[in-house]
Motif scaffolding. Sequence first.
Motif, PDB file in Angstrom:
ATOM      1  N   PHE A 123       0.842  -1.186   0.000  1.00 57.85           N
ATOM      2  CA  PHE A 123       0.000   0.000   0.000  1.00 57.85           C
ATOM      3  C   PHE A 123       0.881   1.241   0.000  1.00 57.85           C
ATOM      4  O   PHE A 123       2.044   1.205   0.409  1.00 57.85           O
ATOM      5  N   GLN A 124       0.310   2.329  -0.483  1.00 62.52           N
ATOM      6  CA  GLN A 124       1.064   3.560  -0.670  1.00 62.52           C
ATOM      7  C   GLN A 124       0.389   4.709   0.065  1.00 62.52           C
ATOM      8  O   GLN A 124      -0.796   4.666   0.373  1.00 62.52           O
ATOM      9  N   LEU A 125       1.187   5.750   0.328  1.00 59.74           N
ATOM     10  CA  LEU A 125       0.684   6.971   0.926  1.00 59.74           C
ATOM     11  C   LEU A 125       1.281   8.146   0.177  1.00 59.74           C
ATOM     12  O   LEU A 125       2.494   8.244   0.018  1.00 59.74           O
ATOM     13  N   LYS A 126       0.401   9.029  -0.278  1.00 63.49           N
ATOM     14  CA  LYS A 126       0.858  10.203  -0.999  1.00 63.49           C
ATOM     15  C   LYS A 126       0.476  11.446  -0.220  1.00 63.49           C
ATOM     16  O   LYS A 126      -0.669  11.604   0.196  1.00 63.49           O
ATOM     17  N   ALA A 134       4.736   0.560   1.277  1.00 63.78           N
ATOM     18  CA  ALA A 134       5.127  -0.289   2.404  1.00 63.78           C
ATOM     19  C   ALA A 134       6.495  -0.912   2.188  1.00 63.78           C
ATOM     20  O   ALA A 134       7.273  -1.072   3.134  1.00 63.78           O
ATOM     21  N   GLU A 135       6.806  -1.249   0.963  1.00 61.24           N
ATOM     22  CA  GLU A 135       8.075  -1.934   0.689  1.00 61.24           C
ATOM     23  C   GLU A 135       9.285  -1.015   0.847  1.00 61.24           C
ATOM     24  O   GLU A 135      10.428  -1.480   0.853  1.00 61.24           O
ATOM     25  N   LYS A 202      19.441  -7.721  10.219  1.00 63.18           N
ATOM     26  CA  LYS A 202      18.264  -7.999   9.395  1.00 63.18           C
ATOM     27  C   LYS A 202      17.062  -7.188   9.879  1.00 63.18           C
ATOM     28  O   LYS A 202      16.810  -7.067  11.073  1.00 63.18           O
ATOM     29  N   ALA A 203      16.314  -6.644   8.922  1.00 63.52           N
ATOM     30  CA  ALA A 203      15.167  -5.790   9.247  1.00 63.52           C
ATOM     31  C   ALA A 203      13.855  -6.505   8.965  1.00 63.52           C
ATOM     32  O   ALA A 203      13.787  -7.460   8.183  1.00 63.52           O
ATOM     33  N   LEU A 204      12.807  -6.026   9.624  1.00 58.07           N
ATOM     34  CA  LEU A 204      11.443  -6.425   9.308  1.00 58.07           C
ATOM     35  C   LEU A 204      10.912  -5.527   8.202  1.00 58.07           C
ATOM     36  O   LEU A 204      11.260  -4.345   8.119  1.00 58.07           O
ATOM     37  N   MET A 205      10.029  -6.076   7.381  1.00 56.11           N
ATOM     38  CA  MET A 205       9.306  -5.264   6.420  1.00 56.11           C
ATOM     39  C   MET A 205       8.010  -4.792   7.074  1.00 56.11           C
ATOM     40  O   MET A 205       7.523  -5.387   8.039  1.00 56.11           O
ATOM     41  N   LEU A 206       7.432  -3.717   6.544  1.00 51.29           N
ATOM     42  CA  LEU A 206       6.207  -3.181   7.119  1.00 51.29           C
ATOM     43  C   LEU A 206       5.082  -4.221   7.080  1.00 51.29           C
ATOM     44  O   LEU A 206       4.262  -4.295   8.001  1.00 51.29           O
ATOM     45  N   SER A 207       5.052  -5.023   6.046  1.00 46.76           N
ATOM     46  CA  SER A 207       4.012  -6.044   5.911  1.00 46.76           C
ATOM     47  C   SER A 207       4.144  -7.147   6.962  1.00 46.76           C
ATOM     48  O   SER A 207       3.200  -7.907   7.191  1.00 46.76           O
ATOM     49  N   GLU A 208       5.299  -7.243   7.612  1.00 47.86           N
ATOM     50  CA  GLU A 208       5.532  -8.270   8.634  1.00 47.86           C
ATOM     51  C   GLU A 208       5.266  -7.757  10.051  1.00 47.86           C
ATOM     52  O   GLU A 208       5.302  -8.530  11.004  1.00 47.86           O
ATOM     53  N   LEU A 209       5.002  -6.454  10.180  1.00 47.69           N
ATOM     54  CA  LEU A 209       4.974  -5.845  11.501  1.00 47.69           C
ATOM     55  C   LEU A 209       3.806  -6.345  12.352  1.00 47.69           C
ATOM     56  O   LEU A 209       3.963  -6.618  13.545  1.00 47.69           O
ATOM     57  N   LEU A 210       2.616  -6.477  11.772  1.00 50.16           N
ATOM     58  CA  LEU A 210       1.456  -6.911  12.539  1.00 50.16           C
ATOM     59  C   LEU A 210       1.668  -8.309  13.104  1.00 50.16           C
ATOM     60  O   LEU A 210       1.429  -8.552  14.300  1.00 50.16           O
TER      61      LEU A 210
END
Length: 384
Positions: A123-126, A134-135, A202-210
Amino acid sequence: MANENNQENRSLPLFELPFDRRVEEGWKHFLKEEAELRRLIDERADSEEISEQLEILLCPVFTVVYAEVGFHEGKYDLILNLEGDWSRLFPLVYFKKRAPKEVLELWNILVGRQARDEKNGDFQLKTGNDLVSAEDFQIWTEWQGKEAKVSIYCEKLLPLLPERESNAYWIVYTMLDYAMGELAEMKYIAGLELLRVRREEKALMLSELLSHFMEKLSLSREELLDAERYCGLYTGYQMKPDEEAQDGLRRDVYVGSSGFLPLLNEFWRGESRMMDTFHNDGIAAGYFCYPLYGFQGEDRSAQILDYRDEMAEKIEELAGADSFAFIGGACGIYYGYLDFIAWDLKAVLDAAVSVFGASGIDWVMFHSFRQDAEGITLFEKEQL
């Protein structure tokens, strides 16, 4: 006279149109006018038109409106946001629970910006010329108990630093809301840092946060998004009491619990932003103060807790759940305290006079959560 009236309004805020009636009338208004909002959603109208219609629909209830709309699985979504302000939680949940069945046939009423469905993908935010997805986010968490400090690196936001740092953080918080839900973000993220340089680990992606927060907290997605659950989360606290304080301003308190700790913190600091917000919407919040010298024996602490719980239960029963919300209490050296939000203060105070009067207590006082307010004695037993 103006100053006297202002003092009276702070100490005894009896509103001509209390919040329970605002909500009742507001839902009637919504039901009459909501077809226009559905039309705008169906026609994919621009956000400004939708925002204007939301103001028309919700301003009879709320002085300030933060809301979004959507359409999901055959029903329209009305999403009532907190925008980082815990004082909005209890009123919004109350508003949602009072929604008529005719509204619920067409609308999902949701409190807090919702986490995006995983099957919807990225998903995107403008905002202005800034577009992030998110990526673009890489995330690291450091946990202490049930709270996490979150560090985020997003290369696309670096040009905003430092001149437009507040814009960058607004974008980050909004993306976190869509990733894990606004309420979970507010409750469980204790600190946020926007990194200038990416970390090595190593990082988490936003899609993995929940799913990451679900695992760490042992909570389901539904629990993390359930606004009513957050109203029932109590925090215990201990304080060093002032043994000289006998003014009913809670300085004698040594232990308590609260489902609305931000309001108590404002009160202790002598601030009133949340109370001002409440009063603008016809909401009162305060506490009953009563003496504890009549409680004796080895089980004194249990007696005090049982008495407070009994008073809260009976006041709610007599005033009605539409008028009263219990949010905690405290025990002091001299006094006990029962904390509440009143959607109709007059109904609550009338019930309190009856309930406390029949309990055998010598007296009870109401005090608004404002240090600049005066205590109001509701009941005082005649001394023989």
